[in-house]
Enzyme design. Sequence first.
Site, PDB file in Angstrom:
ATOM      1  N   GLU A  59      43.740  30.356  61.230  1.00 19.83           N
ATOM      2  CA  GLU A  59      42.818  31.483  61.142  1.00 19.83           C
ATOM      3  C   GLU A  59      41.518  31.144  61.865  1.00 19.83           C
ATOM      4  O   GLU A  59      40.593  30.567  61.258  1.00 19.83           O
ATOM      5  CB  GLU A  59      42.502  31.795  59.675  1.00 19.83           C
ATOM      6  CG  GLU A  59      43.703  32.197  58.862  1.00 19.83           C
ATOM      7  CD  GLU A  59      43.308  33.107  57.718  1.00 19.83           C
ATOM      8  OE1 GLU A  59      43.786  34.236  57.677  1.00 19.83           O
ATOM      9  OE2 GLU A  59      42.474  32.697  56.892  1.00 19.83           O
TER      10      GLU A  59
ATOM     11  N   GLY B 283      38.059  39.221  60.001  1.00 21.45           N
ATOM     12  CA  GLY B 283      37.251  40.372  59.599  1.00 21.45           C
ATOM     13  C   GLY B 283      36.353  40.915  60.695  1.00 21.45           C
ATOM     14  O   GLY B 283      35.443  41.695  60.418  1.00 21.45           O
TER      15      GLY B 283
ATOM     16  N   GLU C 104      36.385  31.259  54.251  1.00 20.76           N
ATOM     17  CA  GLU C 104      35.269  31.814  53.462  1.00 20.76           C
ATOM     18  C   GLU C 104      34.864  30.837  52.362  1.00 20.76           C
ATOM     19  O   GLU C 104      33.695  30.767  51.978  1.00 20.76           O
ATOM     20  CB  GLU C 104      35.672  33.187  52.901  1.00 20.76           C
ATOM     21  CG  GLU C 104      35.669  34.228  54.026  1.00 20.76           C
ATOM     22  CD  GLU C 104      36.560  35.423  53.797  1.00 20.76           C
ATOM     23  OE1 GLU C 104      37.044  35.615  52.669  1.00 20.76           O
ATOM     24  OE2 GLU C 104      36.794  36.165  54.773  1.00 20.76           O
TER      25      GLU C 104
ATOM     26  N   HIS D   5      40.616  28.343  52.631  1.00 27.07           N
ATOM     27  CA  HIS D   5      40.240  29.539  53.394  1.00 27.07           C
ATOM     28  C   HIS D   5      38.823  29.365  53.950  1.00 27.07           C
ATOM     29  O   HIS D   5      37.953  28.802  53.285  1.00 27.07           O
ATOM     30  CB  HIS D   5      40.316  30.781  52.505  1.00 27.07           C
ATOM     31  CG  HIS D   5      40.220  32.049  53.299  1.00 27.07           C
ATOM     32  ND1 HIS D   5      39.025  32.541  53.748  1.00 27.07           N
ATOM     33  CD2 HIS D   5      41.178  32.890  53.755  1.00 27.07           C
ATOM     34  CE1 HIS D   5      39.246  33.648  54.447  1.00 27.07           C
ATOM     35  NE2 HIS D   5      40.549  33.888  54.461  1.00 27.07           N
TER      36      HIS D   5
ATOM     37  N   SER E 236      42.061  39.460  61.855  1.00 27.32           N
ATOM     38  CA  SER E 236      42.094  40.826  62.403  1.00 27.32           C
ATOM     39  C   SER E 236      43.485  41.268  62.840  1.00 27.32           C
ATOM     40  O   SER E 236      43.639  41.966  63.845  1.00 27.32           O
ATOM     41  CB  SER E 236      41.083  40.960  63.546  1.00 27.32           C
ATOM     42  OG  SER E 236      39.760  40.767  63.045  1.00 27.32           O
TER      43      SER E 236
ATOM     44  N   ASN F 192      45.988  38.889  51.763  1.00 27.35           N
ATOM     45  CA  ASN F 192      44.866  38.225  51.088  1.00 27.35           C
ATOM     46  C   ASN F 192      43.839  39.306  50.777  1.00 27.35           C
ATOM     47  O   ASN F 192      43.105  39.747  51.654  1.00 27.35           O
ATOM     48  CB  ASN F 192      44.267  37.152  51.998  1.00 27.35           C
ATOM     49  CG  ASN F 192      43.004  36.548  51.398  1.00 27.35           C
ATOM     50  OD1 ASN F 192      42.761  36.680  50.190  1.00 27.35           O
ATOM     51  ND2 ASN F 192      42.196  35.896  52.223  1.00 27.35           N
ATOM     52  N   TRP F 193      43.816  39.705  49.529  1.00 24.59           N
ATOM     53  CA  TRP F 193      42.927  40.817  49.154  1.00 24.59           C
ATOM     54  C   TRP F 193      41.482  40.373  48.958  1.00 24.59           C
ATOM     55  O   TRP F 193      40.607  41.215  48.733  1.00 24.59           O
ATOM     56  CB  TRP F 193      43.450  41.491  47.875  1.00 24.59           C
ATOM     57  CG  TRP F 193      44.637  42.364  48.106  1.00 24.59           C
ATOM     58  CD1 TRP F 193      45.167  42.735  49.311  1.00 24.59           C
ATOM     59  CD2 TRP F 193      45.448  42.995  47.105  1.00 24.59           C
ATOM     60  NE1 TRP F 193      46.250  43.558  49.124  1.00 24.59           N
ATOM     61  CE2 TRP F 193      46.445  43.733  47.781  1.00 24.59           C
ATOM     62  CE3 TRP F 193      45.435  43.012  45.708  1.00 24.59           C
ATOM     63  CZ2 TRP F 193      47.406  44.479  47.102  1.00 24.59           C
ATOM     64  CZ3 TRP F 193      46.393  43.747  45.032  1.00 24.59           C
ATOM     65  CH2 TRP F 193      47.372  44.478  45.723  1.00 24.59           C
ATOM     66  N   LYS F 194      41.232  39.095  48.972  1.00 21.35           N
ATOM     67  CA  LYS F 194      39.868  38.583  48.779  1.00 21.35           C
ATOM     68  C   LYS F 194      39.273  39.193  47.507  1.00 21.35           C
ATOM     69  O   LYS F 194      39.993  39.384  46.535  1.00 21.35           O
ATOM     70  CB  LYS F 194      39.007  38.872  50.014  1.00 21.35           C
ATOM     71  CG  LYS F 194      39.711  38.510  51.327  1.00 21.35           C
ATOM     72  CD  LYS F 194      38.804  38.585  52.503  1.00 21.35           C
ATOM     73  CE  LYS F 194      39.605  38.358  53.771  1.00 21.35           C
ATOM     74  NZ  LYS F 194      38.792  38.073  54.924  1.00 21.35           N
TER      75      LYS F 194
ATOM     76  N   GLY G 165      43.950  40.027  55.845  1.00 19.33           N
ATOM     77  CA  GLY G 165      42.930  40.495  54.915  1.00 19.33           C
ATOM     78  C   GLY G 165      42.832  42.012  54.939  1.00 19.33           C
ATOM     79  O   GLY G 165      43.579  42.726  54.276  1.00 19.33           O
ATOM     80  N   GLY G 166      41.895  42.532  55.735  1.00 16.77           N
ATOM     81  CA  GLY G 166      41.566  43.956  55.738  1.00 16.77           C
ATOM     82  C   GLY G 166      42.754  44.895  55.793  1.00 16.77           C
ATOM     83  O   GLY G 166      42.847  45.853  55.006  1.00 16.77           O
TER      84      GLY G 166
END
Length: 261
Positions: free
Chosen positions: A169, A175, A100, A98, A215, A11-13, A236-237
């Site tokens: 999640e 993150g 966010e 998600h 994470s 997930n590159w956001k 993500g990251g």
Amino acid sequence: MSARTPFVVANWKMNKTATEAEAFVAGFRGLLPAPPPGVDLAIAPPFPALERTGRALAGSGVGLAAQDVHAEQKGAYTGEVAASMLADLGVAFCLVGHSERRRDRHETEEQFARKMKRLVEAGIAPLYCVGETLEQRDRGETDAVLADQLTALDLFGPDLPPGFVLAYEPVWAIGTGRAATPEMAQAAHRHLRTLLSRRAGAVAAEAVRVLYGGSVTPANARELFSQPDIDGGLVGGASLNPADFAALAEAAAAATAAPGS
Ligand code: PEP
């Protein structure tokens, strides 16, 4: 061994232009020309990078995913993207719910349900994200929060959406560098599978892939992915770097080959 194929989704956001996405795919394919046997992979770039990422991924065995979709089929919704538009670009999976977006857009389970319906109509598999905040966990509400978030499936009655994937999640782990412990994550995944079983029966629930997100890194992925009810990750990251994403794919393969190690 589980019949569920492990799945790792990037997930590159709101990261990477289309040009940067192409460079990532070129680098990634150089490291890992095909997904490890028995592992599924997908990348969810931002909307403007979907088309070029899809072209760059052609023949790689890595699926294309989107990060969101609108709840209506088409019409006067400025700035929004419909499921049919995603399908036209070759999108096979789409995130819904998600944290966010729950946080920033205050979307509801009723909207998530309609988004999943639109995706299914377009032949796209929904990847539905659930998870509790730290405050909810501290108040002992995790199980109830997850049950409440799964009410987005009510619209589908006793069935699950075709291709349905669930992602656990915990919001406090996203993150933050503070992943859930494998034991904590496994307990939540088991609970989710029990809830799915009550809706759709044990056979259907056992077939659903439940990904862990929050994470995940190459250092902790193998232990997390080795848990019996964890079928890979939504990342993500650590998915922004080709070498790390390749290492996560290898971790999924290793976890399947030797679960519990
Ligand atoms: C995510 O946003 O889905 C996620 C899991 O992010 P990160 O891996 O950076 O915690």
